[in-house]
Design a protein around this motif. Structure first.
Motif, PDB file in Angstrom:
ATOM      1  N   TYR A  34       0.836  -1.200   0.000  1.00 40.78           N
ATOM      2  CA  TYR A  34       0.000   0.000   0.000  1.00 40.78           C
ATOM      3  C   TYR A  34       0.879   1.262   0.000  1.00 40.78           C
ATOM      4  CZ  TYR A  34      -3.801  -3.171   1.399  1.00 40.78           C
ATOM      5  OH  TYR A  34      -4.728  -4.179   1.453  1.00 40.78           O
ATOM      6  N   TYR A  38       3.317  10.754  -4.684  1.00 35.68           N
ATOM      7  CA  TYR A  38       2.650  12.000  -5.023  1.00 35.68           C
ATOM      8  C   TYR A  38       3.663  12.985  -5.592  1.00 35.68           C
ATOM      9  CZ  TYR A  38      -0.818   9.844  -2.093  1.00 35.68           C
ATOM     10  OH  TYR A  38      -1.716   8.949  -1.571  1.00 35.68           O
ATOM     11  N   ASP A  52      -0.789   1.654  -4.477  1.00 34.27           N
ATOM     12  CA  ASP A  52      -0.633   0.210  -4.275  1.00 34.27           C
ATOM     13  C   ASP A  52       0.653  -0.280  -4.929  1.00 34.27           C
ATOM     14  OD1 ASP A  52      -4.207  -0.540  -4.596  1.00 34.27           O
ATOM     15  OD2 ASP A  52      -3.051   0.335  -2.969  1.00 34.27           O
TER      16      ASP A  52
ATOM     17  N   TYR B  35     -12.079   7.157   3.720  1.00 32.98           N
ATOM     18  CA  TYR B  35     -11.594   7.712   4.968  1.00 32.98           C
ATOM     19  C   TYR B  35     -11.264   9.182   4.724  1.00 32.98           C
ATOM     20  CZ  TYR B  35     -11.373   2.896   6.439  1.00 32.98           C
ATOM     21  OH  TYR B  35     -11.722   1.621   6.749  1.00 32.98           O
ATOM     22  N   TYR B  52      -7.814  10.764  10.221  1.00 36.80           N
ATOM     23  CA  TYR B  52      -8.987  10.544   9.383  1.00 36.80           C
ATOM     24  C   TYR B  52     -10.200  10.235  10.230  1.00 36.80           C
ATOM     25  CZ  TYR B  52      -8.229   5.474  10.075  1.00 36.80           C
ATOM     26  OH  TYR B  52      -8.063   4.234  10.616  1.00 36.80           O
ATOM     27  N   ALA B 100      -9.271   9.223   1.345  1.00 36.22           N
ATOM     28  CA  ALA B 100      -8.510   7.982   1.209  1.00 36.22           C
ATOM     29  C   ALA B 100      -9.482   6.846   0.945  1.00 36.22           C
ATOM     30  CB  ALA B 100      -7.704   7.707   2.472  1.00 36.22           C
ATOM     31  N   CYS B 102      -9.857   2.595   1.081  1.00 36.73           N
ATOM     32  CA  CYS B 102      -9.305   1.312   1.525  1.00 36.73           C
ATOM     33  C   CYS B 102     -10.296   0.199   1.265  1.00 36.73           C
ATOM     34  CB  CYS B 102      -8.988   1.333   3.025  1.00 36.73           C
ATOM     35  SG  CYS B 102      -7.469   2.185   3.439  1.00 36.73           S
ATOM     36  N   SER B 103      -9.758  -0.916   0.757  1.00 32.16           N
ATOM     37  CA  SER B 103     -10.545  -2.130   0.602  1.00 32.16           C
ATOM     38  C   SER B 103      -9.677  -3.273   1.093  1.00 32.16           C
ATOM     39  CB  SER B 103     -10.925  -2.323  -0.873  1.00 32.16           C
ATOM     40  OG  SER B 103      -9.759  -2.602  -1.638  1.00 32.16           O
ATOM     41  N   ARG B 104     -10.101  -4.497   0.821  1.00 37.37           N
ATOM     42  CA  ARG B 104      -9.283  -5.628   1.281  1.00 37.37           C
ATOM     43  C   ARG B 104      -7.961  -5.698   0.519  1.00 37.37           C
ATOM     44  NH1 ARG B 104     -12.638 -10.967   1.013  1.00 37.37           N
ATOM     45  NH2 ARG B 104     -10.639 -11.752   1.734  1.00 37.37           N
ATOM     46  N   THR B 105      -7.906  -5.103  -0.683  1.00 39.97           N
ATOM     47  CA  THR B 105      -6.710  -5.254  -1.514  1.00 39.97           C
ATOM     48  C   THR B 105      -6.091  -3.935  -1.932  1.00 39.97           C
ATOM     49  OG1 THR B 105      -8.103  -5.336  -3.475  1.00 39.97           O
ATOM     50  CG2 THR B 105      -7.515  -7.449  -2.438  1.00 39.97           C
ATOM     51  N   SER B 106      -6.565  -2.844  -1.425  1.00 43.36           N
ATOM     52  CA  SER B 106      -6.082  -1.541  -1.875  1.00 43.36           C
ATOM     53  C   SER B 106      -6.277  -0.520  -0.771  1.00 43.36           C
ATOM     54  CB  SER B 106      -6.860  -1.112  -3.115  1.00 43.36           C
ATOM     55  OG  SER B 106      -6.396   0.130  -3.614  1.00 43.36           O
ATOM     56  N   CYS B 107      -5.311   0.395  -0.632  1.00 44.37           N
ATOM     57  CA  CYS B 107      -5.442   1.397   0.426  1.00 44.37           C
ATOM     58  C   CYS B 107      -4.524   2.574   0.109  1.00 44.37           C
ATOM     59  CB  CYS B 107      -5.079   0.766   1.769  1.00 44.37           C
ATOM     60  SG  CYS B 107      -5.640   1.675   3.195  1.00 44.37           S
ATOM     61  N   TYR B 108      -5.105   3.751  -0.144  1.00 43.30           N
ATOM     62  CA  TYR B 108      -4.270   4.896  -0.508  1.00 43.30           C
ATOM     63  C   TYR B 108      -5.051   6.199  -0.405  1.00 43.30           C
ATOM     64  CZ  TYR B 108      -6.750   4.319  -4.954  1.00 43.30           C
ATOM     65  OH  TYR B 108      -7.727   4.200  -5.919  1.00 43.30           O
ATOM     66  N   LEU B 109      -4.310   7.286  -0.232  1.00 40.24           N
ATOM     67  CA  LEU B 109      -4.887   8.624  -0.318  1.00 40.24           C
ATOM     68  C   LEU B 109      -5.098   8.925  -1.795  1.00 40.24           C
ATOM     69  CD1 LEU B 109      -2.611  10.232   2.351  1.00 40.24           C
ATOM     70  CD2 LEU B 109      -5.094  10.470   2.377  1.00 40.24           C
ATOM     71  N   GLU B 110      -6.348   9.134  -2.163  1.00 41.86           N
ATOM     72  CA  GLU B 110      -6.676   9.309  -3.579  1.00 41.86           C
ATOM     73  C   GLU B 110      -6.242  10.669  -4.110  1.00 41.86           C
ATOM     74  OE1 GLU B 110     -10.662   7.107  -4.561  1.00 41.86           O
ATOM     75  OE2 GLU B 110     -10.910   8.279  -2.729  1.00 41.86           O
TER      76      GLU B 110
END
Lengths: 110, 123
Positions: A34, A38, A52, B35, B52, B100, B102-110
């Motif tokens: 993860y 930026y 990711d 988040y 958050y 931000a 988050c899922s089971r397979t992805s997690c990030y500040l968009e």
């Protein structure tokens, strides 16, 4: 939590490739896929370039790529262009359900 | 298109409480998997994640700021807020709100950030 470690500055000539490293611990970079990157131009909000570890958002040039090995993640920019000159920050999700940023790297295009 | 906009005083006195609000448009703070986050950047320095809030009201924050940070959400106004108490000059920064995922397979500040608001702590 401690900030992730990035080099303060990197430089390259147009057309060249550069790599920016981001070192953390097993509780952040090493523990999860993860890591995100930026780009920030002066006076602007950060822009998401990689998430990711190696995924590129729609609209981001394929000259930007990400990877990870152990506790160190890397951002590679190929075919450097003048507009790539900016500050770059890595970020990682952590085992404490928080996020942590790197200290930032200033990219200079010579 | 999701948009975020920070608002609040640009000048806060030392020892007082910094209060900022982030208004969300094009999306709902009540949506799962998102988040709603605060990040700050002191002048000439790097980014620091503050904390958050999830739509359920669950929060988390940077351990270095935890004792001074309160984050809340107002679903009726589609806003979330930051309060930082006992501020000092070291809290002078551009404050950003962001989303931000988050899922089971992805997690990030968009890539959904406000434009940032400068808060100066000074008497």
């Amino acid at each position: 939590q401690s900030a992730l470690t990035q080099p303060a500055s990197v430089s390259g000539s147009p057309g060249q490739s550069i790599t920016i490293s981001c070192t953390g611990t097993g509780s952040d970079v090493g523990g999860y896929n993860y890591v995100s990157w930026y780009q920030q131009h002066p006076g602007k909000a950060p822009k998401l370039m990689i998430y990711d570890v190696s995924k590129r958002p729609s609209g981001v040039s394929n000259r930007f790529s990400g990877s990870k090995s152990g506790n160190t993640a890397s951002l590679t920019i190929s075919g450097l262009q003048a507009e790539d000159e900016a500050d770059y920050y890595c970020s990682s999700y952590t085992s404490s359900n928080t996020w942590v940023f790197g200290g930032g790297t200033k990219l200079t295009v010579l | 298109q999701v948009q975020l906009q920070e608002s609040g005083p640009g000048l806060v006195k030392p020892s007082e409480t910094l209060s900022l609000t982030c208004t969300v448009s094009g999306g709902s703070v009540s949506s799962g998997s998102y988040y709603w986050s605060w990040i700050r950047q002191p002048p000439g320095k790097g980014l620091e994640w503050i904390g958050y809030i999830y739509y359920t009201g669950s929060t988390n924050s940077n351990p270095s700021l935890k004792s001074r940070v309160t984050i809340s959400v107002d679903t009726s106004k589609n806003q979330f807020s930051l309060k930082l108490n006992s501020v000092t000059a070291a809290d002078t920064a551009v404050y950003y709100c962001a989303r931000a995922y988050c899922s089971r397979t992805s997690c990030y500040l968009e890539d959904y950030w406000g434009q940032g608001t400068l808060v100066t702590v000074s008497s």
